[in-house]
Enzyme design. Structure first.
Site, PDB file in Angstrom:
ATOM      1  N   ARG A  59      -0.942   8.994   1.729  1.00  0.00           N
ATOM      2  CA  ARG A  59      -2.363   9.238   1.510  1.00  0.00           C
ATOM      3  C   ARG A  59      -2.743  10.723   1.464  1.00  0.00           C
ATOM      4  O   ARG A  59      -3.568  11.142   0.660  1.00  0.00           O
ATOM      5  CB  ARG A  59      -3.092   8.599   2.680  1.00  0.00           C
ATOM      6  CG  ARG A  59      -4.304   7.889   2.306  1.00  0.00           C
ATOM      7  CD  ARG A  59      -4.753   7.094   3.474  1.00  0.00           C
ATOM      8  NE  ARG A  59      -4.596   5.689   3.178  1.00  0.00           N
ATOM      9  CZ  ARG A  59      -5.048   4.733   3.958  1.00  0.00           C
ATOM     10  NH1 ARG A  59      -5.656   5.043   5.084  1.00  0.00           N
ATOM     11  NH2 ARG A  59      -4.903   3.488   3.624  1.00  0.00           N
ATOM     12  N   HIS A 108      -9.181   9.676   2.991  1.00  0.00           N
ATOM     13  CA  HIS A 108      -8.760   8.600   2.083  1.00  0.00           C
ATOM     14  C   HIS A 108      -9.005   9.068   0.657  1.00  0.00           C
ATOM     15  O   HIS A 108     -10.064   9.626   0.348  1.00  0.00           O
ATOM     16  CB  HIS A 108      -9.566   7.326   2.374  1.00  0.00           C
ATOM     17  CG  HIS A 108      -8.954   6.092   1.776  1.00  0.00           C
ATOM     18  ND1 HIS A 108      -8.904   5.874   0.422  1.00  0.00           N
ATOM     19  CD2 HIS A 108      -8.353   5.032   2.350  1.00  0.00           C
ATOM     20  CE1 HIS A 108      -8.302   4.716   0.189  1.00  0.00           C
ATOM     21  NE2 HIS A 108      -7.950   4.188   1.350  1.00  0.00           N
ATOM     22  N   ARG A 120      -1.455   8.894   9.159  1.00  0.00           N
ATOM     23  CA  ARG A 120      -1.234   7.465   9.436  1.00  0.00           C
ATOM     24  C   ARG A 120      -0.770   6.716   8.195  1.00  0.00           C
ATOM     25  O   ARG A 120      -1.341   6.896   7.106  1.00  0.00           O
ATOM     26  CB  ARG A 120      -2.533   6.830   9.939  1.00  0.00           C
ATOM     27  CG  ARG A 120      -2.443   5.331  10.151  1.00  0.00           C
ATOM     28  CD  ARG A 120      -3.727   4.795  10.734  1.00  0.00           C
ATOM     29  NE  ARG A 120      -4.842   4.987   9.840  1.00  0.00           N
ATOM     30  CZ  ARG A 120      -5.294   4.079   8.982  1.00  0.00           C
ATOM     31  NH1 ARG A 120      -4.723   2.895   8.894  1.00  0.00           N
ATOM     32  NH2 ARG A 120      -6.340   4.340   8.221  1.00  0.00           N
ATOM     33  N   HIS A 146     -11.627   9.614   6.725  1.00  0.00           N
ATOM     34  CA  HIS A 146     -11.383   8.187   6.902  1.00  0.00           C
ATOM     35  C   HIS A 146     -10.875   7.819   8.285  1.00  0.00           C
ATOM     36  O   HIS A 146     -11.296   6.814   8.861  1.00  0.00           O
ATOM     37  CB  HIS A 146     -10.364   7.754   5.842  1.00  0.00           C
ATOM     38  CG  HIS A 146     -10.045   6.304   5.832  1.00  0.00           C
ATOM     39  ND1 HIS A 146     -10.990   5.336   5.569  1.00  0.00           N
ATOM     40  CD2 HIS A 146      -8.880   5.625   6.042  1.00  0.00           C
ATOM     41  CE1 HIS A 146     -10.423   4.133   5.612  1.00  0.00           C
ATOM     42  NE2 HIS A 146      -9.145   4.285   5.913  1.00  0.00           N
ATOM     43  N   GLU A 166       0.863  -1.191   0.000  1.00  0.00           N
ATOM     44  CA  GLU A 166       0.000   0.000   0.000  1.00  0.00           C
ATOM     45  C   GLU A 166       0.891   1.230   0.000  1.00  0.00           C
ATOM     46  O   GLU A 166       2.115   1.125   0.130  1.00  0.00           O
ATOM     47  CB  GLU A 166      -0.950  -0.014   1.210  1.00  0.00           C
ATOM     48  CG  GLU A 166      -2.057  -1.043   1.064  1.00  0.00           C
ATOM     49  CD  GLU A 166      -3.063  -1.032   2.198  1.00  0.00           C
ATOM     50  OE1 GLU A 166      -3.056  -0.102   3.012  1.00  0.00           O
ATOM     51  OE2 GLU A 166      -3.847  -1.986   2.270  1.00  0.00           O
TER      52      GLU A 166
HETATM   53  P1  FAD Z   1     -13.992   0.385  15.836  1.00  0.00           P
HETATM   54  O1  FAD Z   1     -13.624  -0.847  15.160  1.00  0.00           O
HETATM   55  O2  FAD Z   1     -14.556   1.473  15.015  1.00  0.00           O
HETATM   56  O3  FAD Z   1     -15.040   0.011  16.975  1.00  0.00           O
HETATM   57  C1  FAD Z   1     -15.694   1.023  17.696  1.00  0.00           C
HETATM   58  C2  FAD Z   1     -16.690   0.389  18.647  1.00  0.00           C
HETATM   59  O4  FAD Z   1     -17.100   1.376  19.582  1.00  0.00           O
HETATM   60  C3  FAD Z   1     -17.958  -0.134  18.013  1.00  0.00           C
HETATM   61  O5  FAD Z   1     -18.289  -1.359  18.626  1.00  0.00           O
HETATM   62  C4  FAD Z   1     -19.015   0.903  18.386  1.00  0.00           C
HETATM   63  O6  FAD Z   1     -20.332   0.400  18.514  1.00  0.00           O
HETATM   64  C5  FAD Z   1     -18.508   1.310  19.732  1.00  0.00           C
HETATM   65  N1  FAD Z   1     -18.963   2.618  20.198  1.00  0.00           N
HETATM   66  C6  FAD Z   1     -18.726   3.837  19.663  1.00  0.00           C
HETATM   67  N2  FAD Z   1     -19.285   4.790  20.436  1.00  0.00           N
HETATM   68  C7  FAD Z   1     -19.890   4.143  21.465  1.00  0.00           C
HETATM   69  C8  FAD Z   1     -20.652   4.565  22.583  1.00  0.00           C
HETATM   70  N3  FAD Z   1     -20.921   5.853  22.808  1.00  0.00           N
HETATM   71  N4  FAD Z   1     -21.131   3.635  23.443  1.00  0.00           N
HETATM   72  C9  FAD Z   1     -20.895   2.304  23.229  1.00  0.00           C
HETATM   73  N5  FAD Z   1     -20.185   1.848  22.181  1.00  0.00           N
HETATM   74  C10 FAD Z   1     -19.686   2.764  21.325  1.00  0.00           C
HETATM   75  N6  FAD Z   1      -7.182   0.186   9.049  1.00  0.00           N
HETATM   76  C11 FAD Z   1      -6.200  -0.703   8.747  1.00  0.00           C
HETATM   77  O7  FAD Z   1      -5.231  -0.837   9.490  1.00  0.00           O
HETATM   78  N7  FAD Z   1      -6.308  -1.457   7.617  1.00  0.00           N
HETATM   79  C12 FAD Z   1      -7.347  -1.361   6.754  1.00  0.00           C
HETATM   80  O8  FAD Z   1      -7.405  -2.065   5.754  1.00  0.00           O
HETATM   81  C13 FAD Z   1      -8.368  -0.425   7.046  1.00  0.00           C
HETATM   82  N8  FAD Z   1      -9.435  -0.278   6.215  1.00  0.00           N
HETATM   83  C14 FAD Z   1     -10.463   0.535   6.603  1.00  0.00           C
HETATM   84  C15 FAD Z   1     -11.596   0.592   5.804  1.00  0.00           C
HETATM   85  C16 FAD Z   1     -12.681   1.353   6.201  1.00  0.00           C
HETATM   86  C17 FAD Z   1     -13.902   1.403   5.335  1.00  0.00           C
HETATM   87  C18 FAD Z   1     -12.618   2.087   7.409  1.00  0.00           C
HETATM   88  C19 FAD Z   1     -13.773   2.922   7.855  1.00  0.00           C
HETATM   89  C20 FAD Z   1     -11.477   2.056   8.195  1.00  0.00           C
HETATM   90  C21 FAD Z   1     -10.399   1.279   7.797  1.00  0.00           C
HETATM   91  N9  FAD Z   1      -9.241   1.210   8.572  1.00  0.00           N
HETATM   92  C22 FAD Z   1      -8.255   0.323   8.240  1.00  0.00           C
HETATM   93  C23 FAD Z   1      -9.184   1.866   9.876  1.00  0.00           C
HETATM   94  C24 FAD Z   1      -9.516   0.839  10.959  1.00  0.00           C
HETATM   95  O9  FAD Z   1     -10.522  -0.016  10.486  1.00  0.00           O
HETATM   96  C25 FAD Z   1      -9.990   1.484  12.245  1.00  0.00           C
HETATM   97  O10 FAD Z   1      -9.151   2.543  12.606  1.00  0.00           O
HETATM   98  C26 FAD Z   1      -9.989   0.458  13.359  1.00  0.00           C
HETATM   99  O11 FAD Z   1     -10.726  -0.686  12.968  1.00  0.00           O
HETATM  100  C27 FAD Z   1     -10.576   1.059  14.616  1.00  0.00           C
HETATM  101  O12 FAD Z   1     -10.747   0.035  15.554  1.00  0.00           O
HETATM  102  P2  FAD Z   1     -11.324   0.397  16.977  1.00  0.00           P
HETATM  103  O13 FAD Z   1     -11.416  -0.882  17.722  1.00  0.00           O
HETATM  104  O14 FAD Z   1     -10.545   1.507  17.566  1.00  0.00           O
HETATM  105  O15 FAD Z   1     -12.778   1.001  16.671  1.00  0.00           O
HETATM  106  C1  SIN Z   2      -7.560   0.751   2.577  1.00  0.00           C
HETATM  107  O1  SIN Z   2      -7.798  -0.441   2.398  1.00  0.00           O
HETATM  108  O2  SIN Z   2      -7.252   1.537   1.692  1.00  0.00           O
HETATM  109  C2  SIN Z   2      -7.632   1.275   3.948  1.00  0.00           C
HETATM  110  C3  SIN Z   2      -6.394   0.941   4.640  1.00  0.00           C
HETATM  111  C4  SIN Z   2      -6.241   1.776   5.861  1.00  0.00           C
HETATM  112  O3  SIN Z   2      -7.041   2.659   6.135  1.00  0.00           O
HETATM  113  O4  SIN Z   2      -5.259   1.532   6.556  1.00  0.00           O
END
Ligand code: FAD
Ligand code: SIN
Length: 524
Positions: A286, A240, A382, A347, A123
């Site tokens: 990015r 993104h 990032r 993003h 990437e």
């Molecule tokens: P999340 O996985 O977002 O989980 C948040 C949780 O908090 C959820 O369960 C939600 O319900 C809960 N929550 C929120 N507010 C409250 C509240 N007030 N009360 C109770 N629960 C609450 N990163 C990579 O490294 N590689 C990738 O390929 C990649 N692709 C991505 C593609 C997309 C479409 C997106 C949107 C992001 C991507 N990212 C990627 C970024 C990455 O997915 C996220 O940064 C990461 O998954 C965040 O994980 P987290 O556990 O911090 O939060």
């Molecule tokens: C993507 O698949 O382009 C998202 C990867 C990331 O947010 O790290």
């Protein structure tokens, strides 16, 4: 592990040892670490799967391939962070990353393989092929599946879905519990605990165009700020470059891994324009690609640019990126034959609730991990695929440190103020953020946005909904972004100021805002 939909139950107060707010990769990883040491309550405000983790496509970065080294991953992360990464945090991430991935594999995560060997994709801004992926483009979903499975082996973990935390409860400056909103019964629940983890994910819904799911409304940052915690680098939002841009279609992400596999960006005239903006062309960092797209759109007067995979083998997109291929197909785009219209979209939040490397925030007993936290690991921008890794590495570290509170006494919470809600429509708020706090910013736009936000009246309401609490979070986070973006008079990483287009040594510092401290401070 018990999994309950809270609407079928009725309990006005809960008393677990540990509360984990969020069931994405960071929250579940922390819960697994905590489970042998007490009762763990994990909350998700929607269905437990609804999270950014569930939609993560491209993959997870770790220096595991034969031609890779931890030092190279570290260097790439620092370069992408544009001079603002916390070096110790980066070192921790890349050093502990490979073992964290091996552990996930031992818990059943099935990353894609060629024969028995792991496959490594590429990437933007990575100097090596180091991105592990699962089912082509469903990496986060697979990691979540394995973490859920592992968490299920611990009876001490209980997960409540459709339960949104709306307020942190304080006693003498320590965080001692939380108030939840039960979306089914429309009632508040109070929770007391010995320690709490914010794992609430991102804030992309602040913006009109975002790749983030509905739950990414910045609740963790907003509630921590209201409780008095330090919030850092919140002006750094990653846009993104390639979200699908089609009337009536969702702002669906077209993974950077597509460009990693050779997809081109073209303008309306069919020209590949990235080589003229950066030596790494489509694989530049990015922030560079997003800004280049905006410039190209302004230059040509078009509404979007095109992502082109049509020069690849006819079956390539369908087999390597099945989820993306099928989604595009639904909207009439066959990636084997058609170019896809794309535009940048909000993003990822580089900033958030300030923590040390063990997830401790500035408030005793409150921890944060994953996207909601700001360890400084991402600096101003990032590196792709470092976020899932961050979730498992720092989620585990936070869980381990929270165990120190296994015997901490429960404290009685102080009364908290009745919530007030901004009198603005969500769509208007998100349009304001998109237009004035978005990819390119300037003093006039930021000053005007801040004045407009501060002029919005706050109201109490007789009855409340989850959406009202989310609107309050979006509003509070927008204000913080506006304040910090105005104070940072330079361009760096995800923060571009038209009136200060260069990086400035004066601002090689992290921003800091806190409820009771006036203005925006900067620290090294
Ligand atoms: P999340 O996985 O977002 O989980 C948040 C949780 O908090 C959820 O369960 C939600 O319900 C809960 N929550 C929120 N507010 C409250 C509240 N007030 N009360 C109770 N629960 C609450 N990163 C990579 O490294 N590689 C990738 O390929 C990649 N692709 C991505 C593609 C997309 C479409 C997106 C949107 C992001 C991507 N990212 C990627 C970024 C990455 O997915 C996220 O940064 C990461 O998954 C965040 O994980 P987290 O556990 O911090 O939060
Ligand atoms: C993507 O698949 O382009 C998202 C990867 C990331 O947010 O790290």
């Amino acid at each position: 592990m018990y999994h309950e939909v809270i609407g079928t139950l009725n309990f006005p107060s809960l008393h677990p040892d540990f509360v984990v707010i969020g069931a994405g990769v960071a929250g579940l990883r922390a819960a697994i670490e905590l489970a042998p040491h007490g009762q763990v309550l994990v909350l998700a405000k929607s269905d437990w799967k609804e999270s950014s983790s569930e939609y993560a496509q491209g993959g997870v970065a770790a220096a595991l391939s034969d031609d890779d080294e931890v030092e190279l991953h570290e260097q790439d992360t620092l370069v992408a962070g544009d001079g603002l990464c916390d070096r110790a945090a980066v070192h921790t991430l890349v050093e502990e990353g490979p073992a964290a991935i091996e552990e996930l594999i031992s818990w059943g995560t099935e990353f894609d393989r060629e024969g028995s060997n792991l496959m490594f994709g590429r990437e933007g801004a990575h100097s090596r092929n180091r991105i592990l992926h699962a089912h082509g483009d469903s990496t986060g979903r697979e990691m979540l599946r394995a973490l859920w499975h592992k968490a299920s082996t611990f009876p001490a973990i209980r997960v409540l879905s459709f339960t949104a935390i709306t307020e942190l409860l304080i006693s003498g400056g320590e965080v001692v519990g939380a108030v939840a909103f039960d979306g089914w019964a429309n009632q508040a629940i109070s929770i007391s605990a010995r320690a709490l983890l914010l794992a609430t994910g991102g804030l992309g819904r602040v913006y009109q165009a975002t790749t983030n799911p509905d739950v990414a409304t910045g609740d963790g940052v907003a509630m921590a700020y209201r409780a008095g915690a330090e919030v850092s680098d919140i002006e750094f939002v990653q846009f993104h470059p390639t979200a699908l841009y089609l009337p009536g279609a969702p702002c669906f992400l077209l993974s950077e891994a597509l460009r990693g596999e050779g997809a081109y960006l073209r303008n309306d005239a069919g020209e590949r324009f990235m080589p003229k903006y950066h030596e790494l062309a489509e694989l530049a960092p990015r922030d560079v690609v997003s800004r280049s797209i905006v410039l190209e759109i302004q230059r040509t007067g078009a509404q979007h640019v095109w992502l082109d995979l049509t020069h690849k083998e006819p079956d390539f997109a369908r087999t390597r990126f099945p989820r993306i291929y099928e989604t595009c197909q639904k909207f009439g785009i066959d990636l084997a034959k058609d170019k896809a219209p794309v535009h940048p979209a909000a993003h990822y939040a580089m900033g958030g609730v300030r923590t040390n490397l063990d997830g401790s925030t500035s408030l005793p007993r409150l921890f944060a991990a994953g996207e909601v936290a700001c360890t400084g690991v991402h600096g101003a921008n990032r590196l792709a695929s470092n976020s899932l890794l961050e979730g498992v590495v720092f989620g585990a570290r936070a869980g381990r440190r929270m165990r120190d509170h296994a015997a901490s006494p429960r404290l009685c919470a102080e009364p908290y103020a009745a919530p007030q809600f901004p009198a603005i429509e969500e769509k208007d708020l998100r349009a304001l953020a998109w237009n004035q706090l978005g990819i390119v910013r300037d003093e006039a736009g930021l000053t005007d946005a801040l004045a407009r936000l501060e002029a919005i009246p706050m109201e109490t309401r007789a009855s409340t909904t989850r959406q009202m609490f989310e609107l309050r979070s979006l509003y509070e986070v927008s204000r913080l972004i506006a304040r910090c973006a105005l104070a940072r008079r330079e361009s760096r990483g995800g923060h571009t100021r038209l009136d200060y287009p260069e990086r400035s040594a004066e601002f090689q510092k992290h921003s800091l805002v806190q409820r009771d401290a006036p203005g925006v401070r900067f620290y090294e």
